[in-house]
Design a protein around this motif. Structure first.
Motif, PDB file in Angstrom:
ATOM      1  N   CYS A  64      75.314  58.285  43.104  1.00 36.05           N
ATOM      2  CA  CYS A  64      76.215  59.019  42.220  1.00 36.05           C
ATOM      3  C   CYS A  64      75.768  58.952  40.753  1.00 36.05           C
ATOM      4  N   GLY A  65      75.809  60.096  40.077  1.00 39.93           N
ATOM      5  CA  GLY A  65      75.608  60.155  38.637  1.00 39.93           C
ATOM      6  C   GLY A  65      74.346  59.476  38.154  1.00 39.93           C
ATOM      7  N   ASP A  66      74.516  58.532  37.213  1.00 39.20           N
ATOM      8  CA  ASP A  66      73.378  57.856  36.584  1.00 39.20           C
ATOM      9  C   ASP A  66      72.634  56.911  37.516  1.00 39.20           C
ATOM     10  N   LEU A  67      73.209  56.607  38.672  1.00 38.73           N
ATOM     11  CA  LEU A  67      72.545  55.669  39.575  1.00 38.73           C
ATOM     12  C   LEU A  67      71.205  56.226  40.054  1.00 38.73           C
ATOM     13  N   VAL A 111      68.536  60.629  47.253  1.00 40.25           N
ATOM     14  CA  VAL A 111      69.372  61.828  47.317  1.00 40.25           C
ATOM     15  C   VAL A 111      70.487  61.631  46.307  1.00 40.25           C
ATOM     16  N   GLY A 112      70.562  62.508  45.324  1.00 43.55           N
ATOM     17  CA  GLY A 112      71.550  62.362  44.267  1.00 43.55           C
ATOM     18  C   GLY A 112      72.830  63.118  44.569  1.00 43.55           C
ATOM     19  N   CYS A 113      73.862  62.859  43.774  1.00 42.12           N
ATOM     20  CA  CYS A 113      75.116  63.620  43.851  1.00 42.12           C
ATOM     21  C   CYS A 113      75.862  63.394  42.543  1.00 42.12           C
ATOM     22  N   CYS A 167      77.205  70.692  42.081  1.00 42.48           N
ATOM     23  CA  CYS A 167      77.648  69.862  43.201  1.00 42.48           C
ATOM     24  C   CYS A 167      78.394  70.657  44.266  1.00 42.48           C
ATOM     25  N   HIS A 168      78.517  71.963  44.082  1.00 36.98           N
ATOM     26  CA  HIS A 168      79.313  72.754  45.016  1.00 36.98           C
ATOM     27  C   HIS A 168      78.640  72.870  46.377  1.00 36.98           C
ATOM     28  N   ARG A 214      74.706  72.407  55.864  1.00 32.54           N
ATOM     29  CA  ARG A 214      76.058  72.418  56.430  1.00 32.54           C
ATOM     30  C   ARG A 214      76.493  70.999  56.788  1.00 32.54           C
ATOM     31  N   PHE A 215      75.538  70.121  57.005  1.00 30.54           N
ATOM     32  CA  PHE A 215      75.838  68.718  57.287  1.00 30.54           C
ATOM     33  C   PHE A 215      76.238  67.998  56.003  1.00 30.54           C
ATOM     34  N   SER A 216      75.490  68.262  54.936  1.00 33.74           N
ATOM     35  CA  SER A 216      75.827  67.742  53.609  1.00 33.74           C
ATOM     36  C   SER A 216      75.199  68.669  52.578  1.00 33.74           C
ATOM     37  N   PRO A 217      75.962  69.179  51.615  1.00 35.05           N
ATOM     38  CA  PRO A 217      75.399  70.111  50.635  1.00 35.05           C
ATOM     39  C   PRO A 217      74.329  69.489  49.752  1.00 35.05           C
ATOM     40  N   ARG A 218      74.351  68.179  49.579  1.00 32.38           N
ATOM     41  CA  ARG A 218      73.274  67.519  48.827  1.00 32.38           C
ATOM     42  C   ARG A 218      72.227  67.063  49.840  1.00 32.38           C
ATOM     43  N   ASN A 219      71.327  67.970  50.170  1.00 37.14           N
ATOM     44  CA  ASN A 219      70.415  67.722  51.288  1.00 37.14           C
ATOM     45  C   ASN A 219      68.964  67.533  50.864  1.00 37.14           C
ATOM     46  N   PHE A 220      68.679  67.537  49.553  1.00 43.15           N
ATOM     47  CA  PHE A 220      67.312  67.327  49.088  1.00 43.15           C
ATOM     48  C   PHE A 220      67.055  65.845  48.836  1.00 43.15           C
ATOM     49  N   VAL A 221      65.984  65.337  49.401  1.00 44.70           N
ATOM     50  CA  VAL A 221      65.570  63.964  49.123  1.00 44.70           C
ATOM     51  C   VAL A 221      64.315  64.007  48.269  1.00 44.70           C
ATOM     52  N   LEU A 222      64.323  63.241  47.199  1.00 48.24           N
ATOM     53  CA  LEU A 222      63.152  63.079  46.344  1.00 48.24           C
ATOM     54  C   LEU A 222      62.423  61.832  46.811  1.00 48.24           C
ATOM     55  N   VAL A 223      61.208  62.021  47.257  1.00 43.72           N
ATOM     56  CA  VAL A 223      60.386  60.919  47.770  1.00 43.72           C
ATOM     57  C   VAL A 223      59.239  60.687  46.795  1.00 43.72           C
ATOM     58  N   ALA A 224      59.004  59.445  46.430  1.00 38.37           N
ATOM     59  CA  ALA A 224      57.904  59.120  45.528  1.00 38.37           C
ATOM     60  C   ALA A 224      57.250  57.822  45.978  1.00 38.37           C
TER      61      ALA A 224
END
Length: 490
Positions: free
Chosen positions: A247-250, A270-272, A310-311, A440-450
């Protein structure tokens, strides 16, 4: 923009830098639409602020036609102005594709599959799960994959629940292993529970010293940080860092810890809750992180713009196609805002929630619940006036206006994600943005991998895993699916 001096070449931009610049140009053109709160639809006459050529078409559009506008597929009987079609096409072209629409809406544990691949590629068997909640992911990694997991959660109550769930699972495993019947296959789970820690992340502290007491105060972290000192873990080995829906700044804090801590071999984030990002220059901003985005004029994002990012676009498309009472909610709230401002002009944008099923009520019933939440007495408020009725009859306009904001929401999220990707690229890390599961499972579905080493092995076949749930280690990474990696740090 001034021309480059003769004999010198302008710095070559990466595709990600060009996309970020194009997004900012689009958002600048439509910033009044992006920054508008739909609850101000009547108090600020937002409909009149739309381009005049758009208004007749949108006023006569059905919810199904609006859903088609979002999807770029038109709609039965729709005839949109060319400028509106161009706006929609630009928004869809600049936003990252959000996944495979045909994939299962509930893919089997794609986060676990990704971390398994990262573990194999980096040789790390130690995972630190930040913001672990009740420990569901941590249990999958520990019991299912046999990884050594430290789960950090700021809410001590959730830590207690996670530990209770772990003990229940351990008891069930002991019962299973006690059954010596040969007809039963051996249990595939490993009886290794995660180590749960109640604490918060200190963004400014060194990696091995980042724990702060939980908030609210409770059972604080152990006297000795279980993550060890500068070496990363108790045995001096490196770790994988993950924050799923941080969440947020985390989220930015995790990226900064990875960037400056050699003990962290890789990160999956994965942020939100983008509206909670710190963006004030006098603070340590969490947006923008990258020098590339910070250098672009107009890169600033308002609270409203970050909240829009976040929609749940796919959920809203479904509401439009289904029609029905759910579409009343924004009109009801906008009319209520008008009543509140008429009674007490100083009361604006209050966080009112008259009920989760408010759309099932008539407006007078809704107002009877909402006005007291604003400290107003419903008695004497004209809930059946002609003016109020005229506003309620404009529900279709409110829905259309809100739909236009939905077109821009994925573009804003793309800019935030690009900023994080470019921040890591600027420091030479290998990184990629992956639509890990169906939105559709979760709208925040992008993972940033580094990672500090190439990611091709870890990402190979990951898309196939997300679709059918089995590993496909020998499949190649498609260039179209994963951005090209940056250079490894020296």
């Amino acid at each position: 923009m001034a021309a480059a001096p003769r004999g010198t070449a302008e710095p070559r931009q990466s595709p990600e830098q060009r996309r970020a610049a194009d997004i900012i140009r689009l958002l600048t053109l439509y910033r009044p639409l992006l920054d508008a709160f739909v609850i101000d639809f009547f108090t600020e006459d937002l409909w009149a602020q739309l381009p005049p050529a758009w208004q007749p078409a949108l006023a006569g559009a059905t919810p199904v036609q609006l859903a088609g506008l979002l999807e770029g597929q038109g709609g039965p009987g729709s005839a949109w102005p060319l400028s509106l079609l161009a706006f929609g096409a630009a928004a869809r072209a600049l936003a990252f594709p959000r996944g495979c629409p045909g994939a299962s809406p509930r893919p089997p544990r794609p986060s676990t599959q990704l971390l398994r691949r990262l573990s194999r590629a980096t040789g790390c068997e130690r995972v630190v799960d930040i913001g672990a909640g009740q420990g569901h992911l941590s249990r999958l990694l520990a019991f299912g994959l046999g990884l050594r997991v430290t789960a950090v959660e700021s809410d001590a109550r959730l830590v207690g629940l996670a530990q209770r769930f772990d003990q229940e699972l351990l008891r069930e495993l002991a019962k299973t292993r006690g059954l010596a019947h040969r007809r039963h296959p051996p249990c595939p789970l490993t009886p290794r529970a995660p180590l749960h820690v109640a604490g918060r992340l200190d963004p400014a502290a060194p990696w091995g010293e980042f724990l702060l007491p939980p908030d609210p105060p409770g059972a604080g972290p152990a006297a000795r940080n279980p993550l060890g000192g500068p070496g990363g873990s108790e045995d001096g080995g490196r770790v994988l860092l993950t924050g799923l829906h941080a969440c947020g700044d985390l989220g930015p804090a995790l990226l900064c810890h990875f960037a400056r801590s050699p003990a962290v071999a890789a990160v999956a984030l994965v942020g939100c809750c983008y509206m909670k990002l710190s963006s004030a220059p006098q603070q340590s901003p969490s947006y923008p992180l990258s020098a590339s985005v910070a250098a672009l004029p107009g890169h600033q994002l308002s609270y409203r713009a970050r909240e829009a990012a976040c929609h749940a676009l796919e959920e809203y498309q479904g509401r439009l196609r289904g029609g029905g009472a759910h579409l009343r909610a924004h009109c009801y709230r906008a009319v209520l805002e008008c009543l509140i401002c008429a009674a007490e002009p100083g009361k604006r944008h209050l966080g009112l929630q008259p009920g989760r099923k408010a759309h099932t009520l008539s407006f007078p019933q809704y107002a009877q619940l909402g006005l007291p939440l604003a400290g107003l007495d419903p008695v004497g408020v004209p809930l059946d006036s002609g003016a109020m009725g005229a506003m309620l009859e404009q529900q279709h306009k409110v829905v259309a206006f809100y739909t236009l904001g939905q077109l821009l929401a994925p573009v804003v999220e793309t800019l935030i994600l690009l900023d994080r990707l470019l921040y890591l690229r600027e420091q030479g890390f290998h990184c990629a943005l992956v639509p890990l599961f169906n939105p559709r499972f979760s709208p925040r579905n992008f993972v940033l991998v580094a990672a500090r080493t190439p990611l091709a092995t870890a990402l190979a076949g990951l898309a196939k895993d997300s679709e059918d749930g089995h590993s496909s280690e020998d499949e190649d990474v498609e260039e179209a699916e994963f951005p090209r990696e940056g250079q490894s740090p020296q």
